[in-house]
Write a protein that holds these residues in place. Structure first.
Motif, PDB file in Angstrom:
ATOM      1  N   LEU A 190       0.831  -1.203   0.000  1.00  0.00           N
ATOM      2  CA  LEU A 190       0.000   0.000   0.000  1.00  0.00           C
ATOM      3  C   LEU A 190       0.869   1.258   0.000  1.00  0.00           C
ATOM      4  O   LEU A 190       0.574   2.226  -0.717  1.00  0.00           O
ATOM      5  CB  LEU A 190      -0.925   0.000   1.215  1.00  0.00           C
ATOM      6  N   ILE A 191       1.921   1.246   0.804  1.00  0.00           N
ATOM      7  CA  ILE A 191       2.833   2.397   0.828  1.00  0.00           C
ATOM      8  C   ILE A 191       3.481   2.585  -0.537  1.00  0.00           C
ATOM      9  O   ILE A 191       3.590   3.718  -1.052  1.00  0.00           O
ATOM     10  CB  ILE A 191       3.906   2.205   1.915  1.00  0.00           C
ATOM     11  N   LEU A 192       3.912   1.498  -1.157  1.00  0.00           N
ATOM     12  CA  LEU A 192       4.567   1.601  -2.463  1.00  0.00           C
ATOM     13  C   LEU A 192       3.606   2.094  -3.540  1.00  0.00           C
ATOM     14  O   LEU A 192       3.982   2.906  -4.396  1.00  0.00           O
ATOM     15  CB  LEU A 192       5.151   0.245  -2.853  1.00  0.00           C
ATOM     16  N   ALA A 193       2.362   1.602  -3.511  1.00  0.00           N
ATOM     17  CA  ALA A 193       1.376   2.093  -4.476  1.00  0.00           C
ATOM     18  C   ALA A 193       1.124   3.581  -4.263  1.00  0.00           C
ATOM     19  O   ALA A 193       1.016   4.352  -5.234  1.00  0.00           O
ATOM     20  CB  ALA A 193       0.078   1.296  -4.343  1.00  0.00           C
ATOM     21  N   ALA A 194       1.029   4.004  -2.994  1.00  0.00           N
ATOM     22  CA  ALA A 194       0.850   5.432  -2.714  1.00  0.00           C
ATOM     23  C   ALA A 194       2.040   6.238  -3.207  1.00  0.00           C
ATOM     24  O   ALA A 194       1.879   7.346  -3.749  1.00  0.00           O
ATOM     25  CB  ALA A 194       0.651   5.634  -1.209  1.00  0.00           C
ATOM     26  N   TYR A 195       3.245   5.718  -3.014  1.00  0.00           N
ATOM     27  CA  TYR A 195       4.435   6.404  -3.526  1.00  0.00           C
ATOM     28  C   TYR A 195       4.348   6.582  -5.044  1.00  0.00           C
ATOM     29  O   TYR A 195       4.712   7.642  -5.583  1.00  0.00           O
ATOM     30  CB  TYR A 195       5.683   5.598  -3.183  1.00  0.00           C
ATOM     31  N   ALA A 196       3.895   5.547  -5.747  1.00  0.00           N
ATOM     32  CA  ALA A 196       3.816   5.640  -7.203  1.00  0.00           C
ATOM     33  C   ALA A 196       2.817   6.709  -7.631  1.00  0.00           C
ATOM     34  O   ALA A 196       3.093   7.522  -8.529  1.00  0.00           O
ATOM     35  CB  ALA A 196       3.424   4.278  -7.784  1.00  0.00           C
ATOM     36  N   TRP A 197       1.636   6.731  -7.001  1.00  0.00           N
ATOM     37  CA  TRP A 197       0.654   7.760  -7.340  1.00  0.00           C
ATOM     38  C   TRP A 197       1.210   9.151  -7.029  1.00  0.00           C
ATOM     39  O   TRP A 197       0.959  10.111  -7.777  1.00  0.00           O
ATOM     40  CB  TRP A 197      -0.624   7.542  -6.534  1.00  0.00           C
ATOM     41  N   ARG A 218      -5.971   9.125  -4.663  1.00  0.00           N
ATOM     42  CA  ARG A 218      -5.625   7.720  -4.439  1.00  0.00           C
ATOM     43  C   ARG A 218      -4.333   7.605  -3.645  1.00  0.00           C
ATOM     44  O   ARG A 218      -4.204   6.728  -2.785  1.00  0.00           O
ATOM     45  CB  ARG A 218      -5.510   7.005  -5.786  1.00  0.00           C
ATOM     46  N   ALA A 219      -3.385   8.483  -3.931  1.00  0.00           N
ATOM     47  CA  ALA A 219      -2.136   8.458  -3.172  1.00  0.00           C
ATOM     48  C   ALA A 219      -2.407   8.705  -1.694  1.00  0.00           C
ATOM     49  O   ALA A 219      -1.890   7.986  -0.822  1.00  0.00           O
ATOM     50  CB  ALA A 219      -1.173   9.511  -3.720  1.00  0.00           C
ATOM     51  N   TRP A 220      -3.225   9.719  -1.379  1.00  0.00           N
ATOM     52  CA  TRP A 220      -3.508  10.042   0.018  1.00  0.00           C
ATOM     53  C   TRP A 220      -4.271   8.905   0.699  1.00  0.00           C
ATOM     54  O   TRP A 220      -3.981   8.546   1.838  1.00  0.00           O
ATOM     55  CB  TRP A 220      -4.307  11.343   0.100  1.00  0.00           C
ATOM     56  N   ALA A 221      -5.247   8.340  -0.009  1.00  0.00           N
ATOM     57  CA  ALA A 221      -6.041   7.251   0.578  1.00  0.00           C
ATOM     58  C   ALA A 221      -5.179   6.031   0.851  1.00  0.00           C
ATOM     59  O   ALA A 221      -5.236   5.426   1.938  1.00  0.00           O
ATOM     60  CB  ALA A 221      -7.199   6.896  -0.361  1.00  0.00           C
ATOM     61  N   LEU A 222      -4.368   5.632  -0.125  1.00  0.00           N
ATOM     62  CA  LEU A 222      -3.525   4.454   0.054  1.00  0.00           C
ATOM     63  C   LEU A 222      -2.450   4.692   1.105  1.00  0.00           C
ATOM     64  O   LEU A 222      -2.106   3.785   1.879  1.00  0.00           O
ATOM     65  CB  LEU A 222      -2.881   4.065  -1.278  1.00  0.00           C
ATOM     66  N   LEU A 223      -1.919   5.911   1.149  1.00  0.00           N
ATOM     67  CA  LEU A 223      -0.911   6.222   2.157  1.00  0.00           C
ATOM     68  C   LEU A 223      -1.524   6.169   3.558  1.00  0.00           C
ATOM     69  O   LEU A 223      -0.899   5.656   4.506  1.00  0.00           O
ATOM     70  CB  LEU A 223      -0.309   7.596   1.890  1.00  0.00           C
ATOM     71  N   THR A 224      -2.751   6.676   3.701  1.00  0.00           N
ATOM     72  CA  THR A 224      -3.433   6.612   4.994  1.00  0.00           C
ATOM     73  C   THR A 224      -3.652   5.167   5.412  1.00  0.00           C
ATOM     74  O   THR A 224      -3.412   4.789   6.568  1.00  0.00           O
ATOM     75  CB  THR A 224      -4.772   7.352   4.926  1.00  0.00           C
ATOM     76  N   ALA A 225      -4.118   4.341   4.471  1.00  0.00           N
ATOM     77  CA  ALA A 225      -4.333   2.925   4.780  1.00  0.00           C
ATOM     78  C   ALA A 225      -3.018   2.234   5.124  1.00  0.00           C
ATOM     79  O   ALA A 225      -2.948   1.441   6.073  1.00  0.00           O
ATOM     80  CB  ALA A 225      -5.005   2.229   3.596  1.00  0.00           C
ATOM     81  N   GLY A 226      -1.973   2.531   4.365  1.00  0.00           N
ATOM     82  CA  GLY A 226      -0.674   1.917   4.643  1.00  0.00           C
ATOM     83  C   GLY A 226      -0.123   2.310   5.995  1.00  0.00           C
ATOM     84  O   GLY A 226       0.412   1.469   6.732  1.00  0.00           O
ATOM     85  N   ILE A 227      -0.260   3.593   6.354  1.00  0.00           N
ATOM     86  CA  ILE A 227       0.185   4.042   7.677  1.00  0.00           C
ATOM     87  C   ILE A 227      -0.630   3.348   8.761  1.00  0.00           C
ATOM     88  O   ILE A 227      -0.088   2.937   9.799  1.00  0.00           O
ATOM     89  CB  ILE A 227       0.059   5.573   7.782  1.00  0.00           C
ATOM     90  N   GLY A 228      -1.934   3.198   8.534  1.00  0.00           N
ATOM     91  CA  GLY A 228      -2.784   2.538   9.515  1.00  0.00           C
ATOM     92  C   GLY A 228      -2.385   1.095   9.767  1.00  0.00           C
ATOM     93  O   GLY A 228      -2.269   0.659  10.925  1.00  0.00           O
TER      94      GLY A 228
END
Length: 717
Positions: free
Chosen positions: A175-182, A211-221
């Motif tokens: 999830l963090i990596l996908a957020a990084y890509a976005w 999408r980056a913010w959402a995935l980053l939030t989920a990854g941090i969680g």
């Protein structure tokens, strides 16, 4: 290249590399050449990017198959995996090392760059050149290289880092990596906008940021949940350098999203929107560099990785390109006819607040790096357990302890002290902003009331200061800030109530707005609830420590709790983790916990070590320090060692029962220790609010990210 052809390329590449891993270098070189062609030339740009994406996804599939089939003749498989691991952990090792992580990131980035490539007609394509850099790094790392014969003769495989042997490995890292890509995909439109070549923000870029913010939030969680279960942290947040860098990315994305609605080049403060997007992309590269550099003490690190200069270079190039494009677009004409409303300026104030928080966090990382590089002594108040450990340390160990505790990390106390003010500002401005859309008079009156309440709390204290009893682990530096924390929570509550009222009103009276108002309300309310939960649980936590015998009677603990350790089972069956098969062990302790509200709970705790039990035992004081202070846990950490607690969650509190059975296992091996266990009970009130808030914020953010694009008049994301 059509999608079907790209899929065919991926399948063929996966089959080829699974059969002939030695062809990996050639295939990755072809992928790098294709994406470089796309970045430097217009003809067949889309086809080249599709080819590169197919090759990279094929390489990923091949690497996954090699991990699942225990092909330890491939160096990557030998280093990070083990035949005894379950299939899901073997698959998770796809991002367990630097090579696999960057291969996945490169595949994400090239795939995003391939979208809309045919419409990009500029000679130099930043959307392709940035992914090209990551493909070149992967090519240099050689993920399909053969395992040296000496390594294979030494052991069948090195095994997985025991800290990573959790199901959260399947969720947090990708999830963090996908957020990084976005996030990185925002760099190209940001550069174009800064140059004045984009009068409006591209329609595809807003969903990317969401999408980056959402995935980053989920990854941090998911990372918080993981940290809560591991002695390396034991809490959800510690301002670890990598955590701080990711937090900075999250804030910069938030700043960008609060200004992108209705953006036009030439309006007041128009450069802030592309500037914050570019800063988020650069901070992403910096975060990856921090993760791979050992200058600062950190619990997030790819051990042995040496790619950090490349990531820092990418960040520097992005920032330099941003300065150049801003200079190029310095004469963009202002829109004299456009008048900014008071509400617009409120959004801009929120945007600036998020940007300052993100940049301040990045500045603290930079300061820690400079201090470590110059050899500046680390203050004693950042080393709370050092004096205790020094009195118990063996003479030969004292220099190692001094070195470990002298290494800089982020000063979380100073960071928190300064971040609370902009947090208050964001809560107050945000609450007024949403209520003003219902009633200007109600908004003005409520803002005045909340301002007076915040001033009262700052002067006289509030809920946290009143309830704080000193029964937990909390620095006096944070205790002194409790009135400020109370005021920030009050401002956040104002924002949550105002946003909830507006979203329900908008959804009820304008059904067409429900698809925007409701997720926006979930996002803001969830973020505030998570803030409340995290701060309340941290400030009001309680703990007690005990040294008990196995099978002893019930032991009383503060708060009406009682516990006992009823049994210990030691298993030496290889589990695929680090450590020689003849010494590694897993010790599972059976525990019972009598709670005031839920009766007797039964569960297990895990103590796993790749060393022999005698080598792993360091005494009860050391074990308590390790559980309570993550800095010492980092010092004592080994890739084959973990300690996991028994956890019970409820609405009113989350509870951890840590049981270190080092002495008991050492006694079973014939050591001089007695069959005792160190037990630490930690109670974190209302931590459930953190998990609930993160869930609501992520659901709301994903809802916004996946909804059909709306008009440009959306006020915020």
């Amino acid at each position: 290249m059509p999608d079907r052809s790209g899929l065919a390329v991926a399948v063929l590449a996966a089959v080829l590399l699974y059969a002939l891993p030695d062809a990996g270098d050639a295939l990755l070189a072809l992928a790098a050449a294709a994406v470089l062609h796309a970045g430097l030339r217009v003809p067949r740009r889309a086809q080249a990017l599709a080819l590169s994406a197919g090759l990279l996804w094929g390489a990923l599939c091949a690497l996954a198959l090699l991990l699942l089939s225990d092909r330890t003749g491939v160096r990557y498989v030998w280093i990070y995996s083990g035949s005894a691991l379950p299939a899901h952990l073997k698959l998770a090792n796809l991002w367990g090392g630097d090579e696999g992580t960057l291969l996945l990131l490169a595949a994400f980035c090239v795939t995003l760059a391939a979208r809309g490539a045919a419409a990009r007609t500029a000679r130099l394509d930043a959307a392709a050149l940035l992914p090209a850099a990551y493909v070149l790094i992967v090519l240099w790392l050689r993920p399909f290289a053969a395992t040296p014969a000496a390594w294979l003769a030494q052991s069948a495989s090195q095994g997985m880092n025991a800290h990573l042997m959790k199901v959260w490995m399947l969720l947090h890292a990708p999830l963090i990596l996908a957020a990084y890509a976005w996030t990185l995909s925002l760099a190209a439109p940001a550069l174009q906008a800064l140059a004045g070549a984009a009068p409006r923000w591209p329609a595809t870029a807003l969903p990317h940021a969401r999408r980056a913010w959402a995935l980053l939030t989920a990854g941090i969680g998911f990372g918080m949940v993981w940290a809560f279960e591991d002695a390396m942290y034991g809490q959800v947040w510690h301002w670890d350098p990598v955590q701080t860098a990711v937090f900075a990315v999250w804030c910069l994305l938030g700043a960008h999203l609060h200004g992108v609605g209705g953006w036009r080049a030439g309006r007041a403060m128009w450069r802030w929107v592309p500037a914050t997007a570019l800063a988020a992309a650069a901070m992403t590269a910096l975060a990856m560099g921090v993760t791979r550099n050992d200058l600062l003490a950190s619990s997030h690190r790819y051990v042995g990785a040496d790619t950090w200069p490349a990531h820092l270079a990418i960040a520097a190039l992005l920032l330099l390109a941003g300065v150049a494009m801003a200079w190029r677009g310095r004469r963009v004409a202002a829109h004299a006819a456009h008048r900014s409303s008071v509400a617009t300026w409120a959004l801009r104030a929120t945007q600036v607040g998020f940007a300052l928080i993100g940049l301040w966090a990045a500045g603290h990382i930079a300061w820690a790096c400079v201090a470590q590089w110059q050899g500046t002594p680390r203050p004693d108040d950042l080393r709370p357990f050092f004096e205790t450990l020094r009195s118990w340390a063996r003479g030969s160990e004292l220099p190692l302890l001094r070195t470990a505790f002298a290494q800089w990390d982020v000063d979380g106390y100073a960071l928190a002290r300064h971040l609370l003010w902009p947090m208050m500002l964001i809560g107050l401005v945000g609450g007024w902003f949403f209520l003003r859309r219902l009633s200007a008079r109600v908004a003005a009156a409520s803002l005045l009331i909340v301002l007076l309440a915040c001033a009262t709390v700052l002067l006289q204290g509030g809920l946290l200061e009143e309830r704080y009893a000193g029964g937990g682990v909390l620095s006096q530096q944070i205790v002194a800030l409790l009135p400020r924390v109370d005021a920030a929570l009050l401002a956040g509550g104002y924002l949550a109530l105002a946003c909830a009222a507006w979203s329900v009103h908008a959804a009820w009276h304008a059904r067409r707005s429900a698809g925007y108002a409701l997720p926006l309300g979930l996002l803001h309310v969830g973020a505030v609830i998570a803030l409340w939960g995290g701060l309340v649980a941290t400030a009001l936590n309680g703990y007690s420590q005990h040294l008990v015998g196995l099978g002893a009677d019930w032991q009383a603990a503060p708060g009406g709790y009682a516990f006992r350790v009823t049994g210990l089972a030691v298993d030496r069956t290889p589990d695929g983790g680090r450590g020689p098969a003849d010494t590694a062990f897993r010790a599972v302790a059976e525990v019972e916990l009598d709670t005031p509200a839920h009766g007797v709970l039964r569960g297990q705790t895990l103590y796993r070590d790749g060393r022999s039990a005698l080598a792993g035992y360091a005494g009860p004081v050391r074990q308590i320090c390790e559980i309570l202070d993550y800095r010492y846990a980092r010092y004592a950490d080994r890739p084959g060692y973990v300690l996991h607690p028994f956890i019970d969650r409820s609405w009113s509190r989350d509870l951890q029962l840590w049981v270190s059975t080092s002495a008991a296992v050492a006694a079973l091996e014939g050591g001089p220790q007695t069959a005792q266990a160190v037990v630490v009970l930690r109670v974190l009130p209302f931590a459930s609010l953190l998990w609930l808030g993160l869930t609501l914020a992520t659901v709301g953010a994903l809802w916004l990210a996946l909804r059909a694009p709306a008009g440009s008049r959306e006020m915020t994301a």
